[in-house]
Scaffold this motif. Structure first.
Motif, PDB file in Angstrom:
ATOM      1  N   GLY A   9       0.731   8.327  -1.326  1.00 22.09           N
ATOM      2  CA  GLY A   9       0.139   6.916  -1.137  1.00 22.09           C
ATOM      3  C   GLY A   9      -1.476   6.800  -0.880  1.00 22.09           C
ATOM      4  O   GLY A   9      -1.792   7.470   0.304  1.00 22.09           O
ATOM      5  N   SER A  10      -2.230   6.174  -1.449  1.00 24.15           N
ATOM      6  CA  SER A  10      -3.547   6.046  -1.366  1.00 24.15           C
ATOM      7  C   SER A  10      -3.847   4.687  -0.690  1.00 24.15           C
ATOM      8  O   SER A  10      -5.240   4.379  -1.031  1.00 24.15           O
ATOM      9  CB  SER A  10      -4.553   6.293  -2.371  1.00 24.15           C
ATOM     10  N   GLY A  11      -3.165   4.138  -0.008  1.00 22.94           N
ATOM     11  CA  GLY A  11      -3.269   2.775   0.766  1.00 22.94           C
ATOM     12  C   GLY A  11      -4.035   2.910   1.627  1.00 22.94           C
ATOM     13  O   GLY A  11      -4.472   4.258   2.213  1.00 22.94           O
ATOM     14  N   LEU A  12      -4.227   2.087   2.761  1.00 23.51           N
ATOM     15  CA  LEU A  12      -4.941   2.250   3.931  1.00 23.51           C
ATOM     16  C   LEU A  12      -4.626   3.286   4.772  1.00 23.51           C
ATOM     17  O   LEU A  12      -5.188   4.133   5.414  1.00 23.51           O
ATOM     18  CB  LEU A  12      -5.138   0.806   4.578  1.00 23.51           C
ATOM     19  N   TYR A  13      -3.231   3.446   4.890  1.00 25.02           N
ATOM     20  CA  TYR A  13      -2.603   4.433   5.845  1.00 25.02           C
ATOM     21  C   TYR A  13      -2.885   5.827   5.276  1.00 25.02           C
ATOM     22  O   TYR A  13      -3.160   6.722   6.190  1.00 25.02           O
ATOM     23  CB  TYR A  13      -0.853   4.016   6.080  1.00 25.02           C
ATOM     24  N   GLY A  14      -2.476   5.917   3.979  1.00 23.60           N
ATOM     25  CA  GLY A  14      -2.594   7.388   3.320  1.00 23.60           C
ATOM     26  C   GLY A  14      -4.084   7.815   3.611  1.00 23.60           C
ATOM     27  O   GLY A  14      -4.366   9.018   3.621  1.00 23.60           O
ATOM     28  N   ALA A  15      -4.848   6.852   3.232  1.00 20.77           N
ATOM     29  CA  ALA A  15      -6.437   7.120   3.051  1.00 20.77           C
ATOM     30  C   ALA A  15      -6.915   7.735   4.430  1.00 20.77           C
ATOM     31  O   ALA A  15      -7.634   8.543   4.476  1.00 20.77           O
ATOM     32  CB  ALA A  15      -6.980   6.158   2.328  1.00 20.77           C
ATOM     33  N   ILE A  16      -6.661   6.910   5.410  1.00 20.94           N
ATOM     34  CA  ILE A  16      -7.142   7.156   6.931  1.00 20.94           C
ATOM     35  C   ILE A  16      -6.665   8.590   7.317  1.00 20.94           C
ATOM     36  O   ILE A  16      -6.966   9.191   7.611  1.00 20.94           O
ATOM     37  CB  ILE A  16      -6.887   5.906   7.767  1.00 20.94           C
ATOM     38  N   PHE A  17      -5.257   8.492   6.893  1.00 17.60           N
ATOM     39  CA  PHE A  17      -4.473   9.994   7.537  1.00 17.60           C
ATOM     40  C   PHE A  17      -5.333  11.049   6.887  1.00 17.60           C
ATOM     41  O   PHE A  17      -5.625  11.934   7.265  1.00 17.60           O
ATOM     42  CB  PHE A  17      -3.214   9.936   7.111  1.00 17.60           C
ATOM     43  N   ALA A  18      -5.671  10.889   5.359  1.00 20.73           N
ATOM     44  CA  ALA A  18      -6.152  12.055   4.780  1.00 20.73           C
ATOM     45  C   ALA A  18      -7.463  12.286   5.320  1.00 20.73           C
ATOM     46  O   ALA A  18      -7.935  13.480   5.339  1.00 20.73           O
ATOM     47  CB  ALA A  18      -6.304  11.592   3.362  1.00 20.73           C
ATOM     48  N   HIS A  19      -8.215  11.139   5.360  1.00 18.00           N
ATOM     49  CA  HIS A  19      -9.741  11.480   6.061  1.00 18.00           C
ATOM     50  C   HIS A  19      -9.816  12.087   7.200  1.00 18.00           C
ATOM     51  O   HIS A  19     -10.644  13.118   7.371  1.00 18.00           O
ATOM     52  CB  HIS A  19     -10.297   9.776   5.996  1.00 18.00           C
ATOM     53  N   LEU A 347       5.510   0.284   3.889  1.00 18.11           N
ATOM     54  CA  LEU A 347       6.825   0.617   3.292  1.00 18.11           C
ATOM     55  C   LEU A 347       7.481   1.734   3.887  1.00 18.11           C
ATOM     56  O   LEU A 347       8.776   1.672   3.978  1.00 18.11           O
ATOM     57  CB  LEU A 347       6.431   0.832   1.865  1.00 18.11           C
ATOM     58  N   GLY A 348       6.911   2.511   4.667  1.00 21.54           N
ATOM     59  CA  GLY A 348       7.502   3.814   5.081  1.00 21.54           C
ATOM     60  C   GLY A 348       7.969   3.190   6.407  1.00 21.54           C
ATOM     61  O   GLY A 348       9.067   4.129   6.886  1.00 21.54           O
ATOM     62  N   GLU A 349       7.482   2.202   6.966  1.00 19.84           N
ATOM     63  CA  GLU A 349       8.171   1.914   8.248  1.00 19.84           C
ATOM     64  C   GLU A 349       8.871   0.608   8.100  1.00 19.84           C
ATOM     65  O   GLU A 349       9.374  -0.174   8.915  1.00 19.84           O
ATOM     66  CB  GLU A 349       7.021   1.741   9.301  1.00 19.84           C
ATOM     67  N   TYR A 350       8.789  -0.164   6.868  1.00 17.44           N
ATOM     68  CA  TYR A 350       9.596  -1.438   6.542  1.00 17.44           C
ATOM     69  C   TYR A 350       9.330  -2.208   7.453  1.00 17.44           C
ATOM     70  O   TYR A 350      10.044  -2.880   8.226  1.00 17.44           O
ATOM     71  CB  TYR A 350      10.952  -1.439   6.618  1.00 17.44           C
ATOM     72  N   LYS A 351       7.971  -2.701   7.477  1.00 19.99           N
ATOM     73  CA  LYS A 351       7.301  -3.400   8.595  1.00 19.99           C
ATOM     74  C   LYS A 351       6.047  -4.424   8.243  1.00 19.99           C
ATOM     75  O   LYS A 351       5.252  -3.742   7.319  1.00 19.99           O
ATOM     76  CB  LYS A 351       6.707  -2.584   9.793  1.00 19.99           C
ATOM     77  N   TYR A 352       6.038  -5.536   8.140  1.00 16.50           N
ATOM     78  CA  TYR A 352       4.967  -6.399   8.133  1.00 16.50           C
ATOM     79  C   TYR A 352       3.900  -6.047   8.830  1.00 16.50           C
ATOM     80  O   TYR A 352       3.646  -6.147  10.188  1.00 16.50           O
ATOM     81  CB  TYR A 352       4.961  -7.917   7.917  1.00 16.50           C
ATOM     82  N   TYR A 353       2.715  -5.344   8.265  1.00 18.73           N
ATOM     83  CA  TYR A 353       1.612  -4.841   9.035  1.00 18.73           C
ATOM     84  C   TYR A 353       0.345  -5.662   8.518  1.00 18.73           C
ATOM     85  O   TYR A 353      -0.065  -5.590   7.409  1.00 18.73           O
ATOM     86  CB  TYR A 353       1.337  -3.405   8.838  1.00 18.73           C
ATOM     87  N   ASP A 354      -0.573  -6.112   9.323  1.00 21.08           N
ATOM     88  CA  ASP A 354      -1.936  -6.720   9.003  1.00 21.08           C
ATOM     89  C   ASP A 354      -2.463  -5.521   8.822  1.00 21.08           C
ATOM     90  O   ASP A 354      -2.346  -4.380   9.461  1.00 21.08           O
ATOM     91  CB  ASP A 354      -2.533  -7.679   9.802  1.00 21.08           C
ATOM     92  N   MET A 355      -3.942  -5.311   8.276  1.00 16.78           N
ATOM     93  CA  MET A 355      -4.614  -4.209   8.018  1.00 16.78           C
ATOM     94  C   MET A 355      -4.978  -3.596   9.462  1.00 16.78           C
ATOM     95  O   MET A 355      -5.159  -2.248   9.443  1.00 16.78           O
ATOM     96  CB  MET A 355      -5.797  -4.484   7.188  1.00 16.78           C
ATOM     97  N   ASP A 356      -5.365  -4.413  10.203  1.00 19.35           N
ATOM     98  CA  ASP A 356      -5.949  -3.743  11.560  1.00 19.35           C
ATOM     99  C   ASP A 356      -4.764  -3.090  12.299  1.00 19.35           C
ATOM    100  O   ASP A 356      -4.943  -2.017  12.795  1.00 19.35           O
ATOM    101  CB  ASP A 356      -6.435  -4.924  12.388  1.00 19.35           C
ATOM    102  N   GLN A 357      -3.550  -3.553  12.011  1.00 17.67           N
ATOM    103  CA  GLN A 357      -2.498  -2.982  12.653  1.00 17.67           C
ATOM    104  C   GLN A 357      -2.209  -1.825  12.027  1.00 17.67           C
ATOM    105  O   GLN A 357      -1.686  -0.674  12.640  1.00 17.67           O
ATOM    106  CB  GLN A 357      -1.187  -3.876  12.601  1.00 17.67           C
ATOM    107  N   VAL A 358      -2.133  -1.460  10.751  1.00 24.73           N
ATOM    108  CA  VAL A 358      -2.018  -0.310   9.982  1.00 24.73           C
ATOM    109  C   VAL A 358      -3.090   0.740  10.524  1.00 24.73           C
ATOM    110  O   VAL A 358      -2.898   1.932  10.659  1.00 24.73           O
ATOM    111  CB  VAL A 358      -1.987  -0.307   8.470  1.00 24.73           C
ATOM    112  N   ILE A 359      -4.308   0.261  10.713  1.00 26.07           N
ATOM    113  CA  ILE A 359      -5.456   1.295  11.127  1.00 26.07           C
ATOM    114  C   ILE A 359      -4.952   1.763  12.496  1.00 26.07           C
ATOM    115  O   ILE A 359      -5.115   2.871  12.862  1.00 26.07           O
ATOM    116  CB  ILE A 359      -6.597   0.443  11.067  1.00 26.07           C
ATOM    117  N   ALA A 360      -4.759   0.817  13.496  1.00 24.26           N
ATOM    118  CA  ALA A 360      -4.028   1.152  14.713  1.00 24.26           C
ATOM    119  C   ALA A 360      -3.177   2.292  14.644  1.00 24.26           C
ATOM    120  O   ALA A 360      -3.286   3.070  15.390  1.00 24.26           O
ATOM    121  CB  ALA A 360      -3.895  -0.112  15.367  1.00 24.26           C
TER     122      ALA A 360
END
Ligand code: FAD
Length: 372
Positions: A9-19, A347-360
């Motif tokens: 997954g290259s969404g916000l979560y995956g991209a930040i983890f990869a970085h 999707l991995g945590e089945y949770k509504y996350y705003d972008m800032d919450q995903v980043i945190a």
């Protein structure tokens, strides 16, 4: 080549983890089943307009650390979300504030607005029995009828009298002339679109698009020591305990040969008869200008419809009820036993996350894994 991490997954979560993995000297391969990076924050430039393909995304946060982090990868403009409600051609400011009350009742002072709301709220005595009574008990009948009823019924596909009261706990009322919806310390849209921001995060990282991890799991797993999985948790386990449900949205996009359709990024249609819930006019996220600051001659709008979700549809909003909560908890147990795999993201945590919450969340995970 054996990688330290395979990021699915290259969404916000995956991209930040990869970085972060790369910054910490790890080798990373990112795969995504879509033909493009950026997951649900993907923006596509069409006729100079950055179109938010999976729904309008406005970045807002009160978290200084998150803001400091993400602004390394994008410059944000000063966009402030100030949606407008259209009720049968009458326009009202949102969220409910002095502009709304002035238009609704002609009141001028906060005292007059409070008096009007109190008078209308008193219609409901005793415990509200359904969403309609709850909303009236909070803001009165006029606001309920014109700004809440139709929109809510379209969203849920049911009459407000048949919806439980607890769905609406609070309805913020502002006694100031303030249309700033999020009222966050930091807010804006990345200049040039979200896709560019993800491109910067993924700079010098190998990305394979059109690659469904679950279809080639054994081969891809063999390429890496650890996996970060940001796809749907139930799909990972082949739905063996059942399917997690989502609420869905359908978008209908239209390119119009005129410079201005509605004069605002978001207009909510709060009557019951108009079939769509909102219209987004994408160019206003960037003030109607192209990247060189020129006025754009055309415009792109997206009508949003609430729709029943069926397995196979794009998953949008997790359903926060007991049944789905219990099913997720059961999948979570299975996930915790997968030692090689980190499950993350919406999707991995089945949770509504705003972008800032995903980043945190991903930064916290990286701190644990890499000791940032
Ligand atoms: P995603 O972006 O969904 O990334 C997951 C990626 O995994 C996708 O690219 C997908 O293709 C890929 N994938 C899945 N399965 C596989 C597989 N088997 N193999 C390979 N790849 C796979 N947040 C805000 O802060 N402000 C907003 O205004 C806002 N608006 C929103 C509007 C809507 C309609 C929705 C649904 C959400 C909104 N959000 C908003 C939330 C925001 O979209 C999320 O916080 C963010 O997109 C989550 O990123 P993610 O990486 O967890 O997930």
């Amino acid at each position: 080549m054996k990688y330290d991490y395979l990021v699915v997954g290259s969404g916000l979560y995956g991209a930040i983890f990869a970085h972060e993995a790369k910054v910490h000297g790890k080798t990373v391969l990112v795969v995504d089943k879509r033909p493009n990076i950026a997951g649900n924050i993907y923006t596509e430039n069409i006729e100079g307009i950055n179109v938010h393909k999976y729904g309008a995304h406005i970045f807002h946060t009160n978290d200084k650390k998150v803001w400091k982090y993400i602004t390394q990868f994008a410059e944000f403009n000063r966009f402030t979300n100030s949606p407008v409600a259209n009720y049968k051609g009458e326009l009202y400011s949102l969220p409910f504030n002095m502009y709304t009350f002035n238009k609704m009742w002609g009141v001028v002072t906060p005292e007059e607005a409070v008096a009007k709301i109190e008078e209308q709220r008193s219609e409901i005595t005793g415990e509200p029995k359904n969403l309609e009574e709850q909303a009236i008990s909070l803001v009165g009948r006029d606001i309920y009828e014109k700004l809440i009823k139709g929109y809510t019924e379209k969203q849920w596909g049911r009459d407000c009298k048949e919806l439980p009261a607890f769905i609406i706990k609070r309805l913020p009322v502002r006694l100031t002339f303030d249309n700033n919806y999020f009222n966050a310390l930091y807010q804006g849209i990345p200049v040039g679109g979200y896709t560019k921001m993800i491109e910067r995060l993924l700079e010098d990282i190998e990305v394979r698009l059109d690659t469904d991890y679950l279809e080639q799991k054994a081969e891809l797993d063999a390429l890496a020591d650890k996996v970060v999985y940001t796809g749907p948790i139930d799909a990972y386990f082949d739905y063996k305990l059942g399917t997690l449900e989502y609420r869905s949205v359908r978008f209908e996009n239209e390119l119009l040969d005129k410079p201005n359709f509605q004069g605002n990024a978001a207009v909510n249609y709060t009557d019951r008869e108009t079939p769509w819930t909102r219209i987004i006019e994408h160019k206003w996220f960037e003030f109607g200008k192209d990247e060189n600051g020129n006025d754009l001659p055309k415009t792109i709008i997206s009508r949003e419809y609430s729709s029943e979700w069926k397995p196979g549809d794009e998953p949008y909003y997790p359903v926060n009820d007991e049944k789905n909560g219990a099913l997720y908890a059961a999948y979570r147990k299975l996930a915790d036993a997968e030692e090689k795999v980190i499950f993350g993201g919406r999707l991995g945590e089945y949770k509504y996350y705003d972008m800032d919450q995903v980043i945190a969340a991903v930064l916290e995970k990286c701190e644990n894994v890499f000791g940032l």
